[in-house]
Design a protein around this motif. Structure first.
Motif, PDB file in Angstrom:
ATOM      1  N   ILE A 146       0.841  -1.195   0.000  1.00  0.00           N
ATOM      2  CA  ILE A 146       0.000   0.000   0.000  1.00  0.00           C
ATOM      3  C   ILE A 146       0.880   1.250   0.000  1.00  0.00           C
ATOM      4  O   ILE A 146       0.589   2.227  -0.708  1.00  0.00           O
ATOM      5  CB  ILE A 146      -0.979  -0.007   1.193  1.00  0.00           C
ATOM      6  N   MET A 147       1.966   1.217   0.770  1.00  0.00           N
ATOM      7  CA  MET A 147       2.910   2.342   0.764  1.00  0.00           C
ATOM      8  C   MET A 147       3.448   2.580  -0.650  1.00  0.00           C
ATOM      9  O   MET A 147       3.536   3.730  -1.107  1.00  0.00           O
ATOM     10  CB  MET A 147       4.071   2.074   1.722  1.00  0.00           C
ATOM     11  N   GLU A 148       3.793   1.493  -1.316  1.00  0.00           N
ATOM     12  CA  GLU A 148       4.285   1.621  -2.695  1.00  0.00           C
ATOM     13  C   GLU A 148       3.224   2.230  -3.609  1.00  0.00           C
ATOM     14  O   GLU A 148       3.527   3.085  -4.449  1.00  0.00           O
ATOM     15  CB  GLU A 148       4.727   0.246  -3.223  1.00  0.00           C
ATOM     16  N   ASP A 149       1.975   1.819  -3.408  1.00  0.00           N
ATOM     17  CA  ASP A 149       0.875   2.376  -4.213  1.00  0.00           C
ATOM     18  C   ASP A 149       0.710   3.870  -3.944  1.00  0.00           C
ATOM     19  O   ASP A 149       0.475   4.651  -4.872  1.00  0.00           O
ATOM     20  CB  ASP A 149      -0.435   1.649  -3.912  1.00  0.00           C
ATOM     21  N   LEU A 150       0.840   4.261  -2.676  1.00  0.00           N
ATOM     22  CA  LEU A 150       0.717   5.674  -2.333  1.00  0.00           C
ATOM     23  C   LEU A 150       1.837   6.491  -2.995  1.00  0.00           C
ATOM     24  O   LEU A 150       1.591   7.601  -3.480  1.00  0.00           O
ATOM     25  CB  LEU A 150       0.743   5.859  -0.809  1.00  0.00           C
ATOM     26  N   ALA A 151       3.032   5.945  -3.023  1.00  0.00           N
ATOM     27  CA  ALA A 151       4.155   6.643  -3.664  1.00  0.00           C
ATOM     28  C   ALA A 151       3.921   6.724  -5.171  1.00  0.00           C
ATOM     29  O   ALA A 151       4.144   7.780  -5.785  1.00  0.00           O
ATOM     30  CB  ALA A 151       5.471   5.930  -3.356  1.00  0.00           C
ATOM     31  N   ARG A 152       3.461   5.617  -5.769  1.00  0.00           N
ATOM     32  CA  ARG A 152       3.200   5.601  -7.210  1.00  0.00           C
ATOM     33  C   ARG A 152       2.143   6.622  -7.603  1.00  0.00           C
ATOM     34  O   ARG A 152       2.213   7.220  -8.679  1.00  0.00           O
ATOM     35  CB  ARG A 152       2.759   4.206  -7.653  1.00  0.00           C
ATOM     36  N   ALA A 153       1.159   6.809  -6.706  1.00  0.00           N
ATOM     37  CA  ALA A 153       0.097   7.780  -6.985  1.00  0.00           C
ATOM     38  C   ALA A 153       0.662   9.195  -7.091  1.00  0.00           C
ATOM     39  O   ALA A 153       0.058  10.062  -7.720  1.00  0.00           O
ATOM     40  CB  ALA A 153      -0.974   7.717  -5.904  1.00  0.00           C
ATOM     41  N   GLU A 154       1.819   9.421  -6.506  1.00  0.00           N
ATOM     42  CA  GLU A 154       2.508  10.717  -6.586  1.00  0.00           C
ATOM     43  C   GLU A 154       3.657  10.667  -7.594  1.00  0.00           C
ATOM     44  O   GLU A 154       4.520  11.548  -7.595  1.00  0.00           O
ATOM     45  CB  GLU A 154       3.020  11.118  -5.199  1.00  0.00           C
ATOM     46  N   LYS A 156       6.283   8.773  -7.619  1.00  0.00           N
ATOM     47  CA  LYS A 156       7.565   8.698  -6.922  1.00  0.00           C
ATOM     48  C   LYS A 156       7.836   7.253  -6.508  1.00  0.00           C
ATOM     49  O   LYS A 156       6.950   6.401  -6.554  1.00  0.00           O
ATOM     50  CB  LYS A 156       7.564   9.586  -5.672  1.00  0.00           C
ATOM     51  N   ASN A 157       9.065   7.023  -6.065  1.00  0.00           N
ATOM     52  CA  ASN A 157       9.464   5.753  -5.455  1.00  0.00           C
ATOM     53  C   ASN A 157       9.561   5.959  -3.950  1.00  0.00           C
ATOM     54  O   ASN A 157       9.759   7.089  -3.492  1.00  0.00           O
ATOM     55  CB  ASN A 157      10.839   5.303  -5.988  1.00  0.00           C
ATOM     56  N   LEU A 158       9.467   4.894  -3.208  1.00  0.00           N
ATOM     57  CA  LEU A 158       9.587   5.020  -1.747  1.00  0.00           C
ATOM     58  C   LEU A 158      10.914   5.657  -1.343  1.00  0.00           C
ATOM     59  O   LEU A 158      10.990   6.393  -0.362  1.00  0.00           O
ATOM     60  CB  LEU A 158       9.414   3.651  -1.071  1.00  0.00           C
ATOM     61  N   SER A 159      11.953   5.376  -2.106  1.00  0.00           N
ATOM     62  CA  SER A 159      13.278   5.920  -1.772  1.00  0.00           C
ATOM     63  C   SER A 159      13.348   7.439  -1.923  1.00  0.00           C
ATOM     64  O   SER A 159      14.317   8.048  -1.475  1.00  0.00           O
ATOM     65  CB  SER A 159      14.352   5.250  -2.626  1.00  0.00           C
ATOM     66  N   ASP A 160      12.315   8.051  -2.510  1.00  0.00           N
ATOM     67  CA  ASP A 160      12.288   9.504  -2.667  1.00  0.00           C
ATOM     68  C   ASP A 160      11.794  10.209  -1.400  1.00  0.00           C
ATOM     69  O   ASP A 160      11.835  11.441  -1.335  1.00  0.00           O
ATOM     70  CB  ASP A 160      11.368   9.905  -3.834  1.00  0.00           C
ATOM     71  N   TYR A 161      11.332   9.469  -0.427  1.00  0.00           N
ATOM     72  CA  TYR A 161      10.726  10.057   0.771  1.00  0.00           C
ATOM     73  C   TYR A 161      11.654   9.965   1.980  1.00  0.00           C
ATOM     74  O   TYR A 161      12.518   9.088   2.049  1.00  0.00           O
ATOM     75  CB  TYR A 161       9.410   9.331   1.102  1.00  0.00           C
ATOM     76  N   THR A 162      11.414  10.829   2.939  1.00  0.00           N
ATOM     77  CA  THR A 162      12.140  10.776   4.214  1.00  0.00           C
ATOM     78  C   THR A 162      11.524   9.665   5.072  1.00  0.00           C
ATOM     79  O   THR A 162      10.407   9.199   4.787  1.00  0.00           O
ATOM     80  CB  THR A 162      12.024  12.110   4.978  1.00  0.00           C
ATOM     81  N   LEU A 163      12.219   9.302   6.106  1.00  0.00           N
ATOM     82  CA  LEU A 163      11.698   8.283   7.022  1.00  0.00           C
ATOM     83  C   LEU A 163      10.381   8.754   7.647  1.00  0.00           C
ATOM     84  O   LEU A 163       9.443   7.968   7.795  1.00  0.00           O
ATOM     85  CB  LEU A 163      12.727   7.950   8.109  1.00  0.00           C
ATOM     86  N   GLU A 164      10.300  10.026   7.975  1.00  0.00           N
ATOM     87  CA  GLU A 164       9.073  10.552   8.576  1.00  0.00           C
ATOM     88  C   GLU A 164       7.901  10.430   7.596  1.00  0.00           C
ATOM     89  O   GLU A 164       6.780  10.085   7.982  1.00  0.00           O
ATOM     90  CB  GLU A 164       9.261  12.012   9.005  1.00  0.00           C
ATOM     91  N   GLU A 165       8.148  10.721   6.321  1.00  0.00           N
ATOM     92  CA  GLU A 165       7.103  10.598   5.300  1.00  0.00           C
ATOM     93  C   GLU A 165       6.710   9.133   5.110  1.00  0.00           C
ATOM     94  O   GLU A 165       5.527   8.812   4.941  1.00  0.00           O
ATOM     95  CB  GLU A 165       7.576  11.209   3.977  1.00  0.00           C
ATOM     96  N   SER A 168       4.481   8.092   7.824  1.00  0.00           N
ATOM     97  CA  SER A 168       3.132   8.593   7.564  1.00  0.00           C
ATOM     98  C   SER A 168       2.403   7.655   6.599  1.00  0.00           C
ATOM     99  O   SER A 168       1.220   7.343   6.788  1.00  0.00           O
ATOM    100  CB  SER A 168       3.209  10.007   6.993  1.00  0.00           C
ATOM    101  N   PHE A 169       3.081   7.206   5.552  1.00  0.00           N
ATOM    102  CA  PHE A 169       2.503   6.238   4.623  1.00  0.00           C
ATOM    103  C   PHE A 169       2.131   4.934   5.357  1.00  0.00           C
ATOM    104  O   PHE A 169       1.102   4.330   5.097  1.00  0.00           O
ATOM    105  CB  PHE A 169       3.463   5.926   3.476  1.00  0.00           C
ATOM    106  N   TRP A 170       3.021   4.524   6.249  1.00  0.00           N
ATOM    107  CA  TRP A 170       2.773   3.295   7.019  1.00  0.00           C
ATOM    108  C   TRP A 170       1.484   3.428   7.824  1.00  0.00           C
ATOM    109  O   TRP A 170       0.650   2.522   7.837  1.00  0.00           O
ATOM    110  CB  TRP A 170       3.964   3.021   7.945  1.00  0.00           C
ATOM    111  N   ASP A 171       1.314   4.577   8.478  1.00  0.00           N
ATOM    112  CA  ASP A 171       0.100   4.808   9.259  1.00  0.00           C
ATOM    113  C   ASP A 171      -1.135   4.808   8.354  1.00  0.00           C
ATOM    114  O   ASP A 171      -2.185   4.272   8.727  1.00  0.00           O
ATOM    115  CB  ASP A 171       0.203   6.123  10.036  1.00  0.00           C
ATOM    116  N   LYS A 172      -1.026   5.402   7.176  1.00  0.00           N
ATOM    117  CA  LYS A 172      -2.138   5.402   6.220  1.00  0.00           C
ATOM    118  C   LYS A 172      -2.461   3.974   5.784  1.00  0.00           C
ATOM    119  O   LYS A 172      -3.631   3.593   5.667  1.00  0.00           O
ATOM    120  CB  LYS A 172      -1.802   6.255   4.990  1.00  0.00           C
TER     121      LYS A 172
END
Length: 179
Positions: A146-154, A156-165, A168-172
């Motif tokens: 799901i995190m990967e899907d959220l990144a793809r929707a933007e 981006k790749n997961l590696s483009d985000y900070t740990l904090e971001e 946040s995806f994990w919580d979503k």
């Protein structure tokens, strides 16, 4: 067939003989005594642990070792689970100390103790540790996907985000799966 029947009769004296066993624990203790006698007669190792295959997966092997030891009374007292969790806390503290030493062998030993104690707790709580770990792996995979899907929707790749971001995806992802 005769040998199998003889073995069943020999190993179940509470059914076919005069031995009294009122609990499953007593039946298992008698079973282990009988098997130890059979091993002695065949000049095999008399350890109750000798029948546990070396090739078992580690979680299952730990569970079997602990169960065999429990059959002869080497187990935590029934009742409160607090002593088990206290022992787990002790093992975790030893692992933390080993992590500061930077000694890979000591670290592996202490991590093994934590895992072994965790399997012991699972056994006492009647939870299959392998199934529990497998379930958590599947849950992690679903959340991560799901995190990967959220990144793809933007775009981006997961590696483009900070740990904090990513947190946040994990919580979503957790919220999405709750629905």
């Amino acid at each position: 067939m005769r040998a199998i029947c003889d073995k069943l009769i020999r190993r179940h004296p509470h059914v076919f003989g005069q031995v009294e066993a009122n609990t499953s624990e007593e039946v298992l203790r008698n079973w282990e005594k009988i098997k130890a006698q059979e091993r002695r007669e065949k000049n095999k190792s008399t350890s109750i642990l000798s029948g546990i295959p070396d090739g078992l997966p580690p979680l299952l092997k730990a569970d079997r070792i602990q169960a065999k030891a429990a059959h002869v009374g080497f187990d935590w007292h029934e009742g409160s689970n607090a002593p088990l969790f206290a022992k787990l806390d002790e093992e975790i503290n030893e692992l933390k100390e080993a992590a500061q030493e930077n000694n890979p062998e000591h670290l592996a030993d202490e991590l093994g103790d934590v895992l072994f104690m965790t399997v012991n707790i699972a056994r006492r709580l009647k939870v299959d540790p392998d199934a529990a770990l497998n379930g958590v792996c599947e849950k992690f995979k679903k959340r991560f996907q799901i995190m990967e899907d959220l990144a793809r929707a933007e775009n981006k790749n997961l590696s483009d985000y900070t740990l904090e971001e990513l947190d946040s995806f994990w919580d979503k992802a957790k919220e999405i799966l709750k629905k």
